[in-house]
Write an enzyme that holds these catalytic residues in place. Sequence first.
Site, PDB file in Angstrom:
ATOM      1  N   SER A 163       0.811  -1.210   0.000  1.00  0.00           N
ATOM      2  CA  SER A 163       0.000   0.000   0.000  1.00  0.00           C
ATOM      3  C   SER A 163       0.853   1.272   0.000  1.00  0.00           C
ATOM      4  CB  SER A 163      -0.958  -0.047   1.194  1.00  0.00           C
ATOM      5  OG  SER A 163      -1.944   0.942   1.099  1.00  0.00           O
ATOM      6  N   ASP A 220      10.486   5.528  -9.732  1.00  0.00           N
ATOM      7  CA  ASP A 220      10.132   6.175 -10.989  1.00  0.00           C
ATOM      8  C   ASP A 220      10.921   7.461 -11.222  1.00  0.00           C
ATOM      9  OD1 ASP A 220       8.378   4.157 -11.497  1.00  0.00           O
ATOM     10  OD2 ASP A 220       6.564   5.380 -11.509  1.00  0.00           O
ATOM     11  N   LYS A 253      -0.602  -4.110  -3.382  1.00  0.00           N
ATOM     12  CA  LYS A 253      -1.896  -3.525  -3.001  1.00  0.00           C
ATOM     13  C   LYS A 253      -1.989  -2.140  -3.650  1.00  0.00           C
ATOM     14  CE  LYS A 253      -4.842  -2.235   0.900  1.00  0.00           C
ATOM     15  NZ  LYS A 253      -5.014  -0.799   0.667  1.00  0.00           N
TER      16      LYS A 253
END
Length: 475
Positions: free
Chosen positions: A307, A318, A332
């Site tokens: 999560s 990224d 998740k």
Amino acid sequence: MKPFKNKQKKKITMPLYKLFIILFVTVLLTSVVTFASYKFGLYFGNDKQKSLNKIEEAYKQIDDDYYKDVDDEKLTQGAIDGMIKSLDDPYSEYISSKDTTTYNEEISGDFVGIGAEMEVHKGYVRITSPMKDSPAEKAGIKPLDVVTKVDNQSIKNKSLNEIVSKVRGKEGTTVNLTIKREGKEPFDVQIKRDKIHLTSVDYTKKNDTGIISISKFQNKTTKELKSALKQAKKDNVKHVVLDLRNNPGGLLDEVVTSVNLFVDKGKPVIYLETKGDKPQAVETENDKMAGIDDMDYSVLVNKGSASAAEIFAGALQDYKIADVLGTTTFGKGIGQVHKEFNDSSILKYTNMRWLTPNKSYIHKKGIKPDKTISAPKYEGIEIIDPTKSYELGDKSKEIKSIKIGLDALGYNTSNENETFDAQLENNVKAFQSEHKLEPNGVFTDETTKKFIELLRKKIRAEDKQLDEAIDYIHK
């Protein structure tokens, strides 16, 4: 027969104000009828209303005609629980009003109590560690102290949740614990309850590497993380490992502000996608932390990173701020919102899925590390039940775990299959003899408990996955 003659049409006239009154009354009556039709299920074709009517009818039938009195609150909760269960979503749940305090404490990291971690031990609870500067530590509570009574009431065979609820209470009130300590007669300790904050960030230094462990994203996590990063800069470390292993997630707002320490203003941390809408960016609102680029970063994750932890790892990956090391995360990629009712009960349900800054979905996929670094096998073995017995000739996956665990503890095994063979029996006897247990070669009861205890100590004392990650960083 007389021919039919067309009659001249009569012209009807009325005052203009009367016409307005008739029109107003007509519109009003139409609105009332439409509302009543919707409200009382007479609006034909409304399947949702028919379903609600059915629920109401079933509730009334049970309430009126069940052979015993029913608890209206339990009936309501059962209906909501049933709706939640039908979603087949492990992240949606109904939290009753009596459980909301504990739930909110878990989110915030704040609670009122004595500040001691406890575990079940031989029918009672044992203190694993009093928190630093907590009321428990100040009162002289020590690790391995066994609590046998709370406020002079025995807690034998009570669940941990029951005991914790008795120990916690209102700020400023006192709780009396009866303590059994090795080498001493049982004694009472009175402890004044106080507000406790569970920190979610821990900083340590290993040579020229700073290790910042983030256990969850709760209130004040960003503040704690910022302090840890400042300490790392003071220590002149060159590289920081952000350890998110077994971090289950937490608050969205908190993880966004934590990422903001590393990422400049106006950058998307994630994209949220709700029903029928295009993904919307959640962007950073502030300038990144001053001097943050003076150190290099890695994020260490495992299957237990989920999560919000995945949001954090995905954003730093990224933006190429940090390499992600470890094993693939939990996966998740959906988020929940809370609806609080007037009685303080809470409906938590999934209403979105999210994407990383590069618009990658990770739900049920997880975030793949840039470099795979696995934990030792003994950290992931099956849980061994002390009430079960394993002996020569038995076969089970637990026996494979026993072999892996004993090997890690220095009792060499030549294979890791699921058969309890003669070599394993000899290893079990050797283990029992060394730890003053009956050397019968049967793996059960006190043998299992000692085995679990020693493995836990080994895992706490040695962190081979972290060590390997640090070695990789310095290559």
